[in-house]
Design a protein around this motif. Structure first.
Motif, PDB file in Angstrom:
ATOM      1  N   GLN A 400       0.824  -1.207   0.000  1.00 38.58           N
ATOM      2  CA  GLN A 400       0.000   0.000   0.000  1.00 38.58           C
ATOM      3  C   GLN A 400       0.859   1.258   0.000  1.00 38.58           C
ATOM      4  OE1 GLN A 400      -2.389  -0.662   3.467  1.00 38.58           O
ATOM      5  NE2 GLN A 400      -3.978  -1.813   2.361  1.00 38.58           N
ATOM      6  N   CYS A 401       1.941   1.202   0.762  1.00 36.80           N
ATOM      7  CA  CYS A 401       2.835   2.356   0.799  1.00 36.80           C
ATOM      8  C   CYS A 401       3.514   2.575  -0.556  1.00 36.80           C
ATOM      9  CB  CYS A 401       3.887   2.158   1.883  1.00 36.80           C
ATOM     10  SG  CYS A 401       3.225   2.250   3.570  1.00 36.80           S
ATOM     11  N   SER A 406       3.929   5.655  -5.470  1.00 39.46           N
ATOM     12  CA  SER A 406       3.914   5.741  -6.938  1.00 39.46           C
ATOM     13  C   SER A 406       2.893   6.761  -7.417  1.00 39.46           C
ATOM     14  CB  SER A 406       3.607   4.363  -7.525  1.00 39.46           C
ATOM     15  OG  SER A 406       3.526   4.427  -8.932  1.00 39.46           O
ATOM     16  N   VAL A 407       1.694   6.720  -6.800  1.00 39.43           N
ATOM     17  CA  VAL A 407       0.648   7.683  -7.174  1.00 39.43           C
ATOM     18  C   VAL A 407       1.098   9.097  -6.859  1.00 39.43           C
ATOM     19  CG1 VAL A 407      -1.694   8.453  -6.637  1.00 39.43           C
ATOM     20  CG2 VAL A 407      -1.218   6.016  -6.913  1.00 39.43           C
ATOM     21  N   ALA A 408       1.723   9.254  -5.686  1.00 41.33           N
ATOM     22  CA  ALA A 408       2.188  10.579  -5.305  1.00 41.33           C
ATOM     23  C   ALA A 408       3.255  11.084  -6.260  1.00 41.33           C
ATOM     24  CB  ALA A 408       2.748  10.533  -3.877  1.00 41.33           C
ATOM     25  N   ALA A 409       4.149  10.174  -6.697  1.00 40.82           N
ATOM     26  CA  ALA A 409       5.197  10.561  -7.641  1.00 40.82           C
ATOM     27  C   ALA A 409       4.594  10.960  -8.987  1.00 40.82           C
ATOM     28  CB  ALA A 409       6.194   9.422  -7.816  1.00 40.82           C
ATOM     29  N   ALA A 414       2.968  15.047 -12.874  1.00 38.08           N
ATOM     30  CA  ALA A 414       1.920  15.688 -13.670  1.00 38.08           C
ATOM     31  C   ALA A 414       1.795  17.169 -13.315  1.00 38.08           C
ATOM     32  CB  ALA A 414       0.589  14.972 -13.446  1.00 38.08           C
ATOM     33  N   GLU A 415       1.882  17.418 -11.999  1.00 39.09           N
ATOM     34  CA  GLU A 415       1.806  18.810 -11.554  1.00 39.09           C
ATOM     35  C   GLU A 415       2.973  19.617 -12.100  1.00 39.09           C
ATOM     36  OE1 GLU A 415       0.356  22.184  -9.874  1.00 39.09           O
ATOM     37  OE2 GLU A 415      -0.630  20.234 -10.064  1.00 39.09           O
TER      38      GLU A 415
END
Length: 503
Positions: A400-401, A406-409, A414-415
């Protein structure tokens, strides 16, 4: 000694054996040197007895020692007078003096109350405040010839320390009120009193202070006490109102020195002025601890210093508990105690509610409780299941971490791309000619749905927006830059297709 005393009682029989051994050489009880003690568990309420002389205190101790040996209450108790006098360290043949001692004890009373003693007067009566002391001066004068223990306000329960006493044919028979017998035999709310120790005192203040601090030895110190309480331990005397520096020199210091020299504890004290802005020392607090020799004897009794420290530090066993262990050493071996410790530790790990660990451990020792091999196997299996479940939880948490990271990266990338595109779009729009800027604004304000909604949410109409003011409002400017960035991507894709077709 008559048959009324149960000779099977180990502590009493041991005292009798010592008496028989010491009688031929006329050796008093205070000179006994023994690994085994002579004493009993005295209820903490008896620490309130105030006003008795030294010999009278020893009389009460000897009587209560006899009473404490019987598991059930009796109408009366009878023992050899010579044995009784040996227990109270009384070697005088003066029958008139012995009668006076009995009268002193019988004239004393104990107030049974749950409230702590705050201040006592010269007759041992509780005084609630200074004003009430003045109101009772007349009554104090009337009772000054008698030693009365604690007598408080109108509501109370007063009991004689000793009932009827009869001395006949070399024996002494005495009665103790039923209520006091229950307190004497109470093993819970009590502390150990050793006749081998208390018989050594010769100073009434030493004995009085020792009796008062003994219930709190395990705590290491008393609360702040009124100095007047300590002054009045022997009852009414000229020392009650003596100037403090003389009382300290002539009584208090000598009492502390005798306690440190003769007893099983060491004691010190400090005083303070309890009234704000006053220099009068009117409160006292005692600090005390068991002597190393007393601790060493308990450790030796257990054949293991480590086991003694475990019982004392981990489970909080007190002197009362160790004395009970000592009296049951024939059956309570070190192995049995260690098995009980293992059992209690297991119960604590399992989360079972135990309010008083020391008392619970003593019950387990008494019952012979232990952890069976089957129980140990259950613990091993449960530990394996818990370890496997923990490993799975760790793996799941790690996955989960990793996904979250990965999603945060991806979000961060994208940002970053959006920020870069916005910067490039802003620079492109600023560098374009007026015709290009007008065209981009027209398309944004007429053909781009998001652009129209953004403009209208700002309270404007598409016709109100031009190339000259579109960057003035941050919300419209951000949406417009995203639109320009999209147009730039479209133009780039078109150029790429055209170049591919030429090839």
């Amino acid at each position: 000694m008559t048959s009324s005393v149960d000779r099977r009682v180990t502590s009493l029989q041991y005292a009798l054996d010592l008496f028989v051994e010491m009688a031929p050489v006329q050796k008093p009880i205070d000179e006994v040197k023994s690994d085994q003690d002579i004493g009993f568990h005295k209820n903490t309420i008896f620490a309130r007895i105030i006003g008795l002389g030294m010999v009278a205190r020893r009389f009460v101790d000897a009587a209560y020692f006899i009473v404490a040996q019987e598991p059930e209450s009796r109408d009366s108790y009878e023992v050899s007078l010579s044995f009784f006098k040996w227990l109270m360290r009384y070697d005088s043949r003066n029958t008139k003096h012995f009668s006076a001692v009995i009268r002193e004890v019988k004239a004393s009373m104990l107030e049974v109350t749950n409230a702590p003693v705050e201040v006592v007067d010269g007759a041992g009566r509780i005084v609630e405040d200074s004003d009430s002391r003045e109101e009772e001066d007349e009554f104090e004068d009337r009772v000054s010839s008698r030693q009365v223990a604690t007598v408080s306000n109108e509501d109370g329960d007063w009991l004689e320390l000793i009932g009827r006493v009869r001395v006949r044919n070399g024996y002494i028979r005495f009665r103790v009120p039923e209520e006091l017998q229950r307190l004497i035999k109470d093993p819970e709310n009590s502390y150990w009193t050793s006749l081998l120790v208390t018989s050594r005192f010769t100073l009434i203040y030493a004995r009085g202070i020792y009796d008062h601090v003994l219930p709190t030895v395990d705590k290491g110190r008393t609360d702040w006490l009124p100095l007047q309480l300590v002054r009045n331990l022997p009852g009414k005397s000229w020392a009650n109102n003596n100037e403090f520096k003389f009382f300290k020199r002539d009584y208090l210091e000598k009492a502390v020195a005798q306690i440190n020299q003769l007893s099983d504890i060491t004691i010190s004290y400090e005083t303070r002025a309890g009234t704000p802005k006053s220099r009068k020392q009117d409160q006292i607090r005692f600090k005390m601890e068991r002597k190393e020799s007393a601790q060493a004897s308990k450790a030796a009794m257990l054949n293991s210093v480590a086991l003694f420290q475990t019982l004392q530090r981990e489970f909080g066993l007190t002197d009362r508990h160790f004395d009970r262990i000592a009296s049951n050493r024939e059956t309570w071996s070190d192995a049995r105690i260690e098995q009980a410790i293992e059992y209690v530790r297991r119960e604590i790990r399992r989360g079972n509610k135990i309010t008083r660990v020391a008392g619970y451990l003593m019950k387990v020792i008494d019952a012979g409780g232990f952890v069976s091999e089957a129980d140990k196997e259950v613990d091993r299996i449960q530990a394996q299941i818990a370890a496997k479940s923990s490993a799975e939880d760790v793996a799941k948490t790690s996955t989960q971490c990793a996904v979250a990271a990965s999603v945060a990266a991806a979000d961060a990338a994208a940002e970053k791309r959006r920020a870069e595109e916005t910067r490039m779009a802003t620079e492109f729009f600023a560098a374009a000619d007026k015709k290009m800027r007008d065209e981009l604004v027209r398309k944004f304000a007429t053909t781009n749905t998001i652009g129209i909604r953004t403009i209208e949410r700002q309270g404007l109409k598409p016709a109100d927006v031009s190339e000259a003011n579109i960057m003035d409002r941050p919300t419209i400017a951000a949406s417009f830059c995203s639109f320009v960035a999209g147009e730039m991507r479209k133009a780039a894709r078109t150029r790429s297709k055209n170049q591919s077709s030429l090839i």
